[in-house]
Design a protein around this motif. Structure first.
Motif, mmCIF file in Angstrom:
data_model
loop_
_atom_site.group_PDB
_atom_site.id
_atom_site.type_symbol
_atom_site.label_atom_id
_atom_site.label_comp_id
_atom_site.label_asym_id
_atom_site.label_seq_id
_atom_site.Cartn_x
_atom_site.Cartn_y
_atom_site.Cartn_z
ATOM 1 N N LYS A 8 50.306 58.364 56.314
ATOM 2 C CA LYS A 8 49.933 57.708 57.575
ATOM 3 C C LYS A 8 49.972 56.185 57.410
ATOM 4 N N GLU A 9 49.412 55.699 56.310
ATOM 5 C CA GLU A 9 49.412 54.251 56.075
ATOM 6 C C GLU A 9 50.836 53.717 55.912
ATOM 7 N N ARG A 13 52.701 51.012 58.363
ATOM 8 C CA ARG A 13 53.283 49.779 57.835
ATOM 9 C C ARG A 13 54.752 49.650 58.226
ATOM 10 N N ILE A 14 55.479 50.764 58.206
ATOM 11 C CA ILE A 14 56.887 50.745 58.618
ATOM 12 C C ILE A 14 56.982 50.415 60.106
ATOM 13 N N SER A 15 56.144 51.039 60.922
ATOM 14 C CA SER A 15 56.208 50.811 62.371
ATOM 15 C C SER A 15 55.844 49.375 62.740
ATOM 16 N N LYS A 16 55.017 48.736 61.926
ATOM 17 C CA LYS A 16 54.659 47.332 62.167
ATOM 18 C C LYS A 16 55.732 46.376 61.648
ATOM 19 N N GLY A 17 56.743 46.929 60.990
ATOM 20 C CA GLY A 17 57.796 46.094 60.427
ATOM 21 C C GLY A 17 57.366 45.377 59.163
ATOM 22 N N GLU A 18 56.296 45.859 58.561
ATOM 23 C CA GLU A 18 55.784 45.235 57.341
ATOM 24 C C GLU A 18 56.761 45.466 56.189
ATOM 25 N N LYS A 19 57.035 44.416 55.453
ATOM 26 C CA LYS A 19 57.952 44.523 54.318
ATOM 27 C C LYS A 19 57.150 44.856 53.065
ATOM 28 N N GLU A 90 51.240 59.923 48.968
ATOM 29 C CA GLU A 90 50.671 61.269 48.861
ATOM 30 C C GLU A 90 51.384 62.268 49.759
ATOM 31 N N GLY A 91 51.766 63.400 49.174
ATOM 32 C CA GLY A 91 52.411 64.460 49.947
ATOM 33 C C GLY A 91 53.901 64.288 50.118
ATOM 34 N N GLY A 92 54.419 63.127 49.727
ATOM 35 C CA GLY A 92 55.855 62.884 49.787
ATOM 36 C C GLY A 92 56.427 62.895 51.199
ATOM 37 N N ILE A 93 57.751 63.008 51.229
ATOM 38 C CA ILE A 93 58.446 62.946 52.514
ATOM 39 C C ILE A 93 58.131 64.164 53.385
ATOM 40 N N VAL A 94 57.773 65.288 52.748
ATOM 41 C CA VAL A 94 57.412 66.485 53.511
ATOM 42 C C VAL A 94 56.204 66.165 54.422
ATOM 43 N N ALA A 95 55.173 65.577 53.825
ATOM 44 C CA ALA A 95 53.975 65.221 54.610
ATOM 45 C C ALA A 95 54.273 64.096 55.605
ATOM 46 N N PHE A 96 55.118 63.154 55.202
ATOM 47 C CA PHE A 96 55.460 62.028 56.072
ATOM 48 C C PHE A 96 56.118 62.526 57.364
ATOM 49 N N LEU A 97 57.036 63.467 57.221
ATOM 50 C CA LEU A 97 57.770 63.956 58.393
ATOM 51 C C LEU A 97 56.929 64.843 59.291
ATOM 52 N N GLU A 98 55.785 65.324 58.790
ATOM 53 C CA GLU A 98 54.899 66.158 59.601
ATOM 54 C C GLU A 98 53.983 65.315 60.490
ATOM 55 N N LEU A 99 53.920 63.997 60.250
ATOM 56 C CA LEU A 99 53.037 63.140 61.038
ATOM 57 C C LEU A 99 53.522 63.001 62.473
#
Length: 99
Positions: A8-9, A13-19, A90-99
Motif C-alpha cells: 500500500k505504501e 508513493r508511485i501514485s504521488k510520483g515520488e522517486k 511485503e507480499g511482493g507483486i502478488v499482493a501489490f496487484l490485489e490492492l
C-alpha cells in the motif's frame, strides 16, 4: 532503518510520483508479464551487477519479487554489501496487484 514496506505504501508513493530506488529481483520473463516500474535485476544476477547500484548504498532501496521470498534474500545480500536502508515490499507483486 531496514524495516520492510507495505504494498500500500509503495503504491501510494508511485501514485504521488515520488522517486525512489525500486528493484525487481524476479526473472526477466516475470518482469515482462507484469512490471510496476522497478529496475529489473534478477536475484541470481545481483552479485555480478553491483556496479549498477553501488552508488545507492546510503539511499533507500525497495526490492520486490513475486511474493517476498527472493526480495528477502536480496535484502540480506545488499545489507552484507554495505547498503544502509533496504526494504522488502511485503507480499511482493502478488499482493501489490490485489490492492
Amino acid at each position: 532503518m531496514n524495516e520492510d514496506i507495505t504494498c500500500k505504501e509503495v503504491k501510494e508513493r508511485i501514485s504521488k510520483g515520488e522517486k525512489f530506488h525500486f528493484i525487481d529481483v524476479r526473472e526477466e520473463w516475470e518482469h515482462d508479464e507484469e512490471n510496476i516500474g522497478a529496475k529489473l535485476i534478477p536475484l541470481g544476477d545481483l552479485p555480478s551487477r553491483m556496479e549498477e547500484i553501488n552508488s545507492l548504498k546510503n539511499d533507500e532501496v525497495v526490492v520486490h519479487c513475486k511474493s517476498g521470498a527472493r526480495a528477502g534474500r536480496a535484502k540480506k545480500f545488499l545489507l552484507t554489501q554495505g547498503f544502509q536502508n533496504v526494504r522488502n515490499m511485503e507480499g511482493g507483486i502478488v499482493a501489490f496487484l490485489e490492492l
